[in-house]
Design a protein around this motif. Structure first.
Motif, PDB file in Angstrom:
ATOM      1  N   UNK A 133       0.854  -1.180   0.000  1.00 12.49           N
ATOM      2  CA  UNK A 133       0.000   0.000   0.000  1.00 12.49           C
ATOM      3  C   UNK A 133       0.894   1.235   0.000  1.00 12.49           C
ATOM      4  N   UNK A 134       0.956   1.882  -1.140  1.00 14.15           N
ATOM      5  CA  UNK A 134       1.835   3.023  -1.344  1.00 14.15           C
ATOM      6  C   UNK A 134       1.019   4.310  -1.298  1.00 14.15           C
ATOM      7  N   UNK A 135       1.437   5.297  -2.064  1.00 18.84           N
ATOM      8  CA  UNK A 135       0.776   6.595  -2.080  1.00 18.84           C
ATOM      9  C   UNK A 135       1.161   7.337  -3.348  1.00 18.84           C
ATOM     10  N   UNK A 136       0.273   8.186  -3.805  1.00 20.94           N
ATOM     11  CA  UNK A 136       0.601   9.080  -4.917  1.00 20.94           C
ATOM     12  C   UNK A 136       1.832   9.919  -4.581  1.00 20.94           C
ATOM     13  N   UNK A 137       2.064  10.156  -3.275  1.00 22.42           N
ATOM     14  CA  UNK A 137       3.181  10.986  -2.846  1.00 22.42           C
ATOM     15  C   UNK A 137       4.517  10.263  -2.945  1.00 22.42           C
ATOM     16  N   UNK A 138       4.482   8.967  -3.244  1.00 26.00           N
ATOM     17  CA  UNK A 138       5.705   8.223  -3.473  1.00 26.00           C
ATOM     18  C   UNK A 138       6.109   8.201  -4.929  1.00 26.00           C
ATOM     19  N   UNK A 139       5.304   8.817  -5.780  1.00 25.72           N
ATOM     20  CA  UNK A 139       5.600   8.872  -7.212  1.00 25.72           C
ATOM     21  C   UNK A 139       6.600   9.982  -7.491  1.00 25.72           C
ATOM     22  N   UNK A 140       7.809   9.626  -7.901  1.00 17.49           N
ATOM     23  CA  UNK A 140       8.819  10.631  -8.222  1.00 17.49           C
ATOM     24  C   UNK A 140       8.362  11.480  -9.407  1.00 17.49           C
ATOM     25  N   UNK A 141       7.684  10.842 -10.373  1.00 16.83           N
ATOM     26  CA  UNK A 141       7.237  11.571 -11.559  1.00 16.83           C
ATOM     27  C   UNK A 141       6.230  12.653 -11.195  1.00 16.83           C
ATOM     28  N   UNK A 142       5.251  12.306 -10.376  1.00 18.29           N
ATOM     29  CA  UNK A 142       4.231  13.287 -10.003  1.00 18.29           C
ATOM     30  C   UNK A 142       4.808  14.353  -9.075  1.00 18.29           C
ATOM     31  N   UNK A 143       5.713  13.944  -8.194  1.00 13.72           N
ATOM     32  CA  UNK A 143       6.323  14.908  -7.294  1.00 13.72           C
ATOM     33  C   UNK A 143       7.172  15.909  -8.078  1.00 13.72           C
ATOM     34  N   UNK A 186      -1.990   2.790  -4.767  1.00 14.71           N
ATOM     35  CA  UNK A 186      -2.394   4.051  -4.138  1.00 14.71           C
ATOM     36  C   UNK A 186      -3.887   3.904  -3.856  1.00 14.71           C
ATOM     37  N   UNK A 187      -4.299   3.893  -2.592  1.00 15.66           N
ATOM     38  CA  UNK A 187      -5.694   3.599  -2.270  1.00 15.66           C
ATOM     39  C   UNK A 187      -6.651   4.752  -2.498  1.00 15.66           C
ATOM     40  N   UNK A 188      -6.114   5.947  -2.783  1.00 12.78           N
ATOM     41  CA  UNK A 188      -6.939   7.145  -2.878  1.00 12.78           C
ATOM     42  C   UNK A 188      -6.631   8.070  -1.714  1.00 12.78           C
ATOM     43  N   UNK A 189      -7.226   9.245  -1.724  1.00  9.92           N
ATOM     44  CA  UNK A 189      -7.037  10.203  -0.635  1.00  9.92           C
ATOM     45  C   UNK A 189      -8.047   9.854   0.464  1.00  9.92           C
ATOM     46  N   UNK A 190      -7.573   9.120   1.457  1.00  6.20           N
ATOM     47  CA  UNK A 190      -8.474   8.506   2.428  1.00  6.20           C
ATOM     48  C   UNK A 190      -8.894   9.447   3.548  1.00  6.20           C
ATOM     49  N   UNK A 222       2.385  -8.094 -12.528  1.00  8.81           N
ATOM     50  CA  UNK A 222       3.466  -7.723 -11.614  1.00  8.81           C
ATOM     51  C   UNK A 222       4.156  -6.446 -12.086  1.00  8.81           C
ATOM     52  N   UNK A 223       4.536  -5.607 -11.142  1.00  6.78           N
ATOM     53  CA  UNK A 223       5.198  -4.362 -11.474  1.00  6.78           C
ATOM     54  C   UNK A 223       4.276  -3.173 -11.638  1.00  6.78           C
ATOM     55  N   UNK A 224       2.959  -3.377 -11.475  1.00  5.31           N
ATOM     56  CA  UNK A 224       2.017  -2.275 -11.616  1.00  5.31           C
ATOM     57  C   UNK A 224       1.995  -1.396 -10.364  1.00  5.31           C
ATOM     58  N   UNK A 225       1.722  -0.118 -10.569  1.00  5.38           N
ATOM     59  CA  UNK A 225       1.451   0.852  -9.511  1.00  5.38           C
ATOM     60  C   UNK A 225       0.112   1.474  -9.888  1.00  5.38           C
ATOM     61  N   UNK A 226      -0.935   1.192  -9.133  1.00  8.87           N
ATOM     62  CA  UNK A 226      -2.278   1.566  -9.561  1.00  8.87           C
ATOM     63  C   UNK A 226      -3.114   2.134  -8.418  1.00  8.87           C
ATOM     64  N   UNK A 227      -4.118   2.904  -8.789  1.00 13.18           N
ATOM     65  CA  UNK A 227      -5.250   3.178  -7.929  1.00 13.18           C
ATOM     66  C   UNK A 227      -6.374   2.329  -8.495  1.00 13.18           C
TER      67      UNK A 227
END
Length: 235
Positions: A133-143, A186-190, A222-227
């Motif tokens: 369980x990650x986060x959008x904030x762990x995305x280097x591209x988006x950051x 990324x589970x969403x903005x919880x 395998x290897x996906x990062x998704x919401x």
């Protein structure tokens, strides 16, 4: 009957995941930090639920989880590394290395410890999956895009989740040969205790989406990062 181990399963998203998988007739192994939390879960889920008390910030948790699994199962189908804590400091003048270390220890090292404890059981499953369980904030591209500029998100949380994402990528590449699926979510903005200012998602809804999505994935994912059911996330 499939089985799942969920860390941080006594509150927030973790508890909602526990509810979803238990309702789906999974054998569940919720990992919590205190005996009191384990007892509460046992009362709430009197059958098919085997709480494990372990502090994932310590290497001792590896053998504790192994021992508890050995008493109740020979295999494990899903591991969900959900346990985590939030950070607070977002200015270089005030960020504390102690806080950064604490978040790395649970979000990244805790996920490593849990996976090490479970790997021998995952290898005996027909469709083993490790979900971080990650986060959008762990995305280097988006950051790096400036999307979250001046949003006040902590150094420690963003850095820890970015490190966890790298762990996901490394683990997925290694375990491909064992047919073990590894993904980040990324589970969403919880709408939880440590919510962001733009939180808009009920943890119960997020958990149900994650549950449905995990049921469908296999080694080809395998290897996906998704919401789940919303978007693919950039690393």
């Amino acid at each position: 009957m499939e089985s799942v181990l969920i860390t941080g399963a006594n509150r927030g998203l973790g508890l909602e995941l526990q509810k979803s998988f238990h309702s789906g007739s999974f054998i569940t192994f919720p990992v919590v930090r205190t005996v009191e939390a384990a007892e509460q879960l046992q009362k709430q889920f009197p059958s098919g639920c085997f709480p494990i008390v372990a502090d994932l910030t310590s290497d001792d948790s590896i053998e504790i989880i192994k021992t508890n699994l050995s008493r109740n199962t020979d295999s494990l189908d899903i591991v969900i590394n959900n346990a985590g804590i939030s950070g607070s400091e977002f200015l270089i003048e005030t960020v504390r290395t102690e806080e950064v270390n604490d978040l790395f220890n649970i979000h990244c090292l805790g996920a490593i410890r849990t996976t090490q404890a479970c790997i021998q059981y995952l290898r005996k499953s027909d469709n083993p999956r490790v979900i971080n369980i990650s986060s959008r904030l762990g995305s280097l591209s988006r950051m790096a895009s400036g999307e979250f500029k001046n949003s006040g998100f902590s150094y420690s949380y963003r850095m820890a989740k970015a490190a966890q994402n790298m762990f996901t990528i490394c683990l997925g590449e290694e375990l491909m040969k064992d047919n073990i699926t590894v993904c980040a979510i990324h589970p969403g903005q919880l709408l939880t205790r440590g919510r962001s200012t733009d939180a808009d998602t009920d943890p119960a809804i997020a958990a149900e989406n994650i549950y449905k999505w995990i049921r469908k994935v296999d080694i080809n994912d395998t290897g996906l990062f998704v919401q789940p059911f919303v978007q693919n996330m950039p690393w």
